[in-house]
Design a protein around this motif. Sequence first.
Motif, PDB file in Angstrom:
ATOM      1  N   TYR A 286      12.799  -6.037  16.872  1.00  0.00           N
ATOM      2  CA  TYR A 286      12.795  -5.620  15.463  1.00  0.00           C
ATOM      3  C   TYR A 286      13.663  -6.555  14.615  1.00  0.00           C
ATOM      4  O   TYR A 286      13.273  -6.979  13.526  1.00  0.00           O
TER       5      TYR A 286
ATOM      6  N   TYR B  70      14.154   3.460   8.920  1.00  0.00           N
ATOM      7  CA  TYR B  70      13.077   3.949   9.792  1.00  0.00           C
ATOM      8  C   TYR B  70      13.654   4.500  11.082  1.00  0.00           C
ATOM      9  O   TYR B  70      14.704   4.071  11.552  1.00  0.00           O
TER      10      TYR B  70
ATOM     11  N   TRP C 271      -2.045  -7.888  -4.486  1.00  0.00           N
ATOM     12  CA  TRP C 271      -1.184  -8.099  -3.325  1.00  0.00           C
ATOM     13  C   TRP C 271       0.235  -8.539  -3.710  1.00  0.00           C
ATOM     14  O   TRP C 271       1.225  -7.944  -3.273  1.00  0.00           O
ATOM     15  N   MET C 272       0.360  -9.569  -4.527  1.00  0.00           N
ATOM     16  CA  MET C 272       1.688 -10.087  -4.847  1.00  0.00           C
ATOM     17  C   MET C 272       2.492  -9.081  -5.679  1.00  0.00           C
ATOM     18  O   MET C 272       3.709  -9.021  -5.580  1.00  0.00           O
TER      19      MET C 272
ATOM     20  N   MET D 247       7.874  -3.579  -3.941  1.00  0.00           N
ATOM     21  CA  MET D 247       8.723  -3.145  -2.813  1.00  0.00           C
ATOM     22  C   MET D 247      10.087  -3.809  -2.876  1.00  0.00           C
ATOM     23  O   MET D 247      11.115  -3.186  -2.610  1.00  0.00           O
ATOM     24  N   ARG D 248      10.086  -5.104  -3.219  1.00  0.00           N
ATOM     25  CA  ARG D 248      11.347  -5.842  -3.278  1.00  0.00           C
ATOM     26  C   ARG D 248      12.266  -5.232  -4.351  1.00  0.00           C
ATOM     27  O   ARG D 248      13.439  -4.976  -4.106  1.00  0.00           O
TER      28      ARG D 248
ATOM     29  N   PRO E 160       4.837  -7.444   8.399  1.00  0.00           N
ATOM     30  CA  PRO E 160       3.645  -7.177   7.598  1.00  0.00           C
ATOM     31  C   PRO E 160       3.851  -6.090   6.561  1.00  0.00           C
ATOM     32  O   PRO E 160       4.524  -5.087   6.820  1.00  0.00           O
ATOM     33  N   ALA E 161       3.238  -6.301   5.414  1.00  0.00           N
ATOM     34  CA  ALA E 161       3.192  -5.299   4.344  1.00  0.00           C
ATOM     35  C   ALA E 161       4.576  -4.894   3.840  1.00  0.00           C
ATOM     36  O   ALA E 161       4.735  -3.836   3.253  1.00  0.00           O
ATOM     37  N   THR E 162       5.587  -5.710   4.097  1.00  0.00           N
ATOM     38  CA  THR E 162       6.939  -5.434   3.616  1.00  0.00           C
ATOM     39  C   THR E 162       7.323  -6.509   2.598  1.00  0.00           C
ATOM     40  O   THR E 162       6.604  -7.502   2.438  1.00  0.00           O
ATOM     41  N   PRO E 163       8.480  -6.346   1.933  1.00  0.00           N
ATOM     42  CA  PRO E 163       8.910  -7.406   0.999  1.00  0.00           C
ATOM     43  C   PRO E 163       9.100  -8.744   1.712  1.00  0.00           C
ATOM     44  O   PRO E 163       9.081  -9.789   1.077  1.00  0.00           O
TER      45      PRO E 163
ATOM     46  N   HIS F 182      -3.275   0.096  12.940  1.00  0.00           N
ATOM     47  CA  HIS F 182      -2.210   0.458  12.000  1.00  0.00           C
ATOM     48  C   HIS F 182      -2.586   1.736  11.280  1.00  0.00           C
ATOM     49  O   HIS F 182      -2.957   1.724  10.116  1.00  0.00           O
ATOM     50  N   PHE F 183      -2.557   2.854  12.006  1.00  0.00           N
ATOM     51  CA  PHE F 183      -2.847   4.175  11.437  1.00  0.00           C
ATOM     52  C   PHE F 183      -4.281   4.264  10.926  1.00  0.00           C
ATOM     53  O   PHE F 183      -4.557   4.980   9.970  1.00  0.00           O
TER      54      PHE F 183
ATOM     55  N   MET G 289       0.578  -0.014   1.676  1.00  0.00           N
ATOM     56  CA  MET G 289      -0.176  -1.138   1.086  1.00  0.00           C
ATOM     57  C   MET G 289      -1.578  -0.696   0.657  1.00  0.00           C
ATOM     58  O   MET G 289      -2.104  -1.197  -0.329  1.00  0.00           O
TER      59      MET G 289
ATOM     60  N   TYR H 271       8.467   2.980  -1.002  1.00  0.00           N
ATOM     61  CA  TYR H 271       8.914   2.068   0.054  1.00  0.00           C
ATOM     62  C   TYR H 271      10.345   2.401   0.473  1.00  0.00           C
ATOM     63  O   TYR H 271      10.644   2.511   1.667  1.00  0.00           O
TER      64      TYR H 271
ATOM     65  N   TYR I  57       2.277  -5.878  -5.313  1.00  0.00           N
ATOM     66  CA  TYR I  57       2.715  -4.884  -4.321  1.00  0.00           C
ATOM     67  C   TYR I  57       3.994  -5.359  -3.613  1.00  0.00           C
ATOM     68  O   TYR I  57       4.969  -4.608  -3.480  1.00  0.00           O
ATOM     69  N   ILE I  58       3.990  -6.627  -3.187  1.00  0.00           N
ATOM     70  CA  ILE I  58       5.172  -7.195  -2.518  1.00  0.00           C
ATOM     71  C   ILE I  58       6.383  -7.138  -3.460  1.00  0.00           C
ATOM     72  O   ILE I  58       7.483  -6.729  -3.059  1.00  0.00           O
TER      73      ILE I  58
ATOM     74  N   GLN J 196       5.621   4.398   5.489  1.00  0.00           N
ATOM     75  CA  GLN J 196       5.192   3.278   6.333  1.00  0.00           C
ATOM     76  C   GLN J 196       4.447   2.228   5.501  1.00  0.00           C
ATOM     77  O   GLN J 196       3.419   2.536   4.880  1.00  0.00           O
ATOM     78  N   PRO J 197       4.938   0.988   5.491  1.00  0.00           N
ATOM     79  CA  PRO J 197       4.296  -0.026   4.643  1.00  0.00           C
ATOM     80  C   PRO J 197       2.826  -0.269   4.982  1.00  0.00           C
ATOM     81  O   PRO J 197       2.043  -0.622   4.106  1.00  0.00           O
ATOM     82  N   GLN J 198       2.457  -0.087   6.251  1.00  0.00           N
ATOM     83  CA  GLN J 198       1.049  -0.300   6.623  1.00  0.00           C
ATOM     84  C   GLN J 198       0.139   0.750   5.984  1.00  0.00           C
ATOM     85  O   GLN J 198      -1.070   0.574   5.928  1.00  0.00           O
ATOM     86  N   LEU J 199       0.728   1.874   5.562  1.00  0.00           N
ATOM     87  CA  LEU J 199      -0.032   2.875   4.807  1.00  0.00           C
ATOM     88  C   LEU J 199       0.144   2.653   3.314  1.00  0.00           C
ATOM     89  O   LEU J 199      -0.805   2.757   2.532  1.00  0.00           O
TER      90      LEU J 199
END
Lengths: 274, 94
Positions: free
Chosen positions: A225, B92, B73-74, B80-81, A188-191, A56-57, B63, B53, B76-77, B58-61
């Motif tokens: 997706y 995207y 962690w929570m 974004m929400r 992953p890593a999204t809301p 992942h990057f 985070m 966001y 962060y979630i 990109q969420p993988q970055l």
Amino acid sequence: MTLVMAGAISHAPGITGREKMAPEDKKTRYYDACYRFRDHLWDQKPDALVLVSAEHFGNFFMDKMPTFCIGLADDYQGPIETEEFLNIPKTTIPGAPELARRIADVAMQEVDLGYSQEWSFDHGFMVPLAFLTPKWDLPIIPLNINCQVPPLAPLQRCHALGKALRKAIDAQPERIALIGCGGISHWPATPDSGKINEEWDRAFLEDFVANKTDRLLRYSNDEIYRDAGPGGQEVRTFITVAGAVEGHGGELWCYEAIPIFAVGCTVVNMDVAA
Amino acid sequence: MSVYYLDKLMYQLNRDPMVQARYKEDREALLEEYRLTDEERQAVLDEDIGKLYSLGNQPQLLMHFAALVGYAWMDYIEAMRVGAEKYGEPQYQR
């Protein structure tokens, strides 16, 4: 034949990083399946493990993104993430440069591979390795598939990659294991982190375990997706393994939907009979 | 395409301790080196995870950036929400 073991395992960072936040019973069932998979791997007395994952990057970014990339390094470092995040200490993982080169030479008769001499693993490689090779003493040949940002390799090319790897592995005298690691459905890593489409996962796993090529290759990227989330594109790692053992099925050793791990946690052992 | 440079900033911040040090010392100077839109630049300066966001980072970055600037962690979630509700869902490349 020198492919001595094949299968698939999950790699989400929460599996190790958020271990203590998971329901004890589900976590224990999954961890036990991983340990069983580890013991099975070592029982085959492997000389090396080809680990097909989707990072992942960590190393591969949109400035120069390889579709498929094989590691030719003497060793690898990892994890990139902090020990606090992943609960895996920084370490060095042995490579198998000479064997990797021989595998690449045969596989590249049929598929195009990029290669890398310098590579630091993120959780995509480190989480499965923490279970499978806890002493970091098995030479690893990493193979990354871009599952992050399109254009992505079509599923049938991942299947072709698996077939090419099988031919290349079987051409070597060493005893080699091949394991794919990725998520099935996950966001992953999204809301939506923690969302798991269990119905989709179970349907995919049924086809994977039965190794039904037509069924595994039928999805469009948009369907994946929509139904399996951005992380669902990592089924490419499973499909590569399916290609390598085409004509043979396997056995589902574990599926546990664990939202705090952000993925349906899976271990599948595949039959490698020639 | 400019979200590419936002992703690149986050990629380099995540991977390079030197870039992290420069971020802590002089963020504005560091950001000059990336072709960010004004909106992206401001969102980074504000460390506005929800806005970043929504902009398609990109969420993988993202985070890792969130962890770097102190988000649990929570949190962060949740950020974004809230960001997606306030500024819109990210779009995207497909």
